[in-house]
Design a protein around this motif. Structure first.
Motif, PDB file in Angstrom:
ATOM      1  N   SER A  55      48.292  49.813  32.047  1.00 55.45           N
ATOM      2  CA  SER A  55      48.892  48.574  31.533  1.00 55.45           C
ATOM      3  C   SER A  55      50.315  48.828  31.048  1.00 55.45           C
ATOM      4  N   GLN A  88      52.822  39.877  38.538  1.00 58.32           N
ATOM      5  CA  GLN A  88      52.013  39.060  37.622  1.00 58.32           C
ATOM      6  C   GLN A  88      50.523  39.238  37.895  1.00 58.32           C
ATOM      7  N   TRP A  89      50.178  39.452  39.162  1.00 52.17           N
ATOM      8  CA  TRP A  89      48.772  39.690  39.519  1.00 52.17           C
ATOM      9  C   TRP A  89      48.243  40.934  38.789  1.00 52.17           C
ATOM     10  N   ILE A 123      44.720  42.881  32.026  1.00 52.45           N
ATOM     11  CA  ILE A 123      44.095  42.241  30.853  1.00 52.45           C
ATOM     12  C   ILE A 123      42.578  42.317  31.019  1.00 52.45           C
ATOM     13  N   GLU A 124      42.102  41.977  32.220  1.00 51.38           N
ATOM     14  CA  GLU A 124      40.655  41.989  32.497  1.00 51.38           C
ATOM     15  C   GLU A 124      40.080  43.399  32.411  1.00 51.38           C
ATOM     16  N   SER A 154      47.656  40.283  34.984  1.00 55.30           N
ATOM     17  CA  SER A 154      46.363  39.632  34.706  1.00 55.30           C
ATOM     18  C   SER A 154      45.204  40.598  34.933  1.00 55.30           C
ATOM     19  N   GLU A 155      45.281  41.358  35.986  1.00 61.18           N
ATOM     20  CA  GLU A 155      44.232  42.322  36.306  1.00 61.18           C
ATOM     21  C   GLU A 155      44.056  43.321  35.159  1.00 61.18           C
TER      22      GLU A 155
END
Ligand code: OFO
Length: 169
Positions: free
Chosen positions: A99, A122-123, A129-130, A126-127
Motif C-alpha cells: 500500500s 486507482q484500481w 484497501i480491501e 481500492s484493491e
C-alpha cells in the motif's frame, strides 16, 4: 507515453507484486504441511495467483504506454514461520508495504502530471484497501483465538468464506 522515471517506478511495482506472489506461494506451501490448515493453504494459493494478476496488469499497462515491462529477478521469500499467527502478521506487514508503495506511485503521478497512470493506479488503491482490511480481520481473529484448538479449527474452516465475501464487496 511514460516518462523514464515513471517507467522505472512502475517496473519496481512489478517486482513488488511478483515478490508478493512468491511470498504468498511460500505461505501456501508452509500452511499445506501444517495439520488441519488445508483451507489456509488454499487461501494463500489463491492470493498468490491474485498477486500474479496484479503484476500482469501492470506489465501490460507499461507496454501499452510506450514503456518496456521488465520481468524481475526475485529473491527467495520467507519459507518457514514460527506459527500461523507469525505468518499472518507477515502477510499484513507485506500488504502495508505494498500500500505504501502504491501511495508513493500515486504521489509521483501527481508530481509528473501523468493523469493516465494516476487513473490506472486507482484500481490498485481500492484493491489495497480491501487486502489490508482482510489481512487485519484475519490477524484480529487469530489474536482472539490464541492457542485454542477448536478456534483454529473454525478459523481454517471459515477462511475461504472471508475471501469470497471480500471479493463480492
Ligand atoms: Fe497486489 O495486492 Fe496485495 O499485495
Amino acid at each position: 507515453m511514460l516518462s523514464q522515471t515513471m517507467q522505472e517506478a512502475l517496473n519496481k511495482q512489478v517486482m513488488l507484486e511478483a515478490s508478493s506472489s512468491q511470498a504468498y506461494l511460500a505461505m501456501a506451501s508452509w500452511a499445506e504441511i501444517q495439520p488441519g490448515m488445508d483451507n489456509v493453504a488454499e487461501y494463500f494459493y489463491m492470493q498468490s495467483e491474485e498477486e500474479r494478476i496484479h503484476m500482469l496488469k501492470l506489465m501490460r499497462f507499461i507496454n501499452e504506454r510506450g514503456g518496456y515491462a521488465l520481468v524481475p529477478a526475485l529473491a527467495q521469500p520467507i519459507v518457514t514461520f514460527k506459527s500461523l499467527k507469525n505468518m499472518f502478521e507477515s502477510f499484513l506487514q507485506h500488504e502495508v508495504e505494498v500500500s505504501n508503495s502504491i501511495n508513493e506511485l500515486v504521489d509521483l503521478t501527481l508530481k509528473e502530471k501523468d493523469y493516465a497512470t494516476h487513473n490506472f493506479l486507482q484500481w490498485y488503491v481500492s484493491e489495497q484497501i480491501e487486502e489490508e482490511k482482510s489481512a487485519r480481520i484475519l490477524n484480529d481473529k487469530l489474536e482472539l483465538i490464541g492457542e485454542d484448538k477448536s478456534g483454529l479449527y473454525l478459523f481454517d474452516r471459515d477462511i475461504l468464506n472471508t475471501r469470497n465475501q471480500s471479493e463480492k464487496a
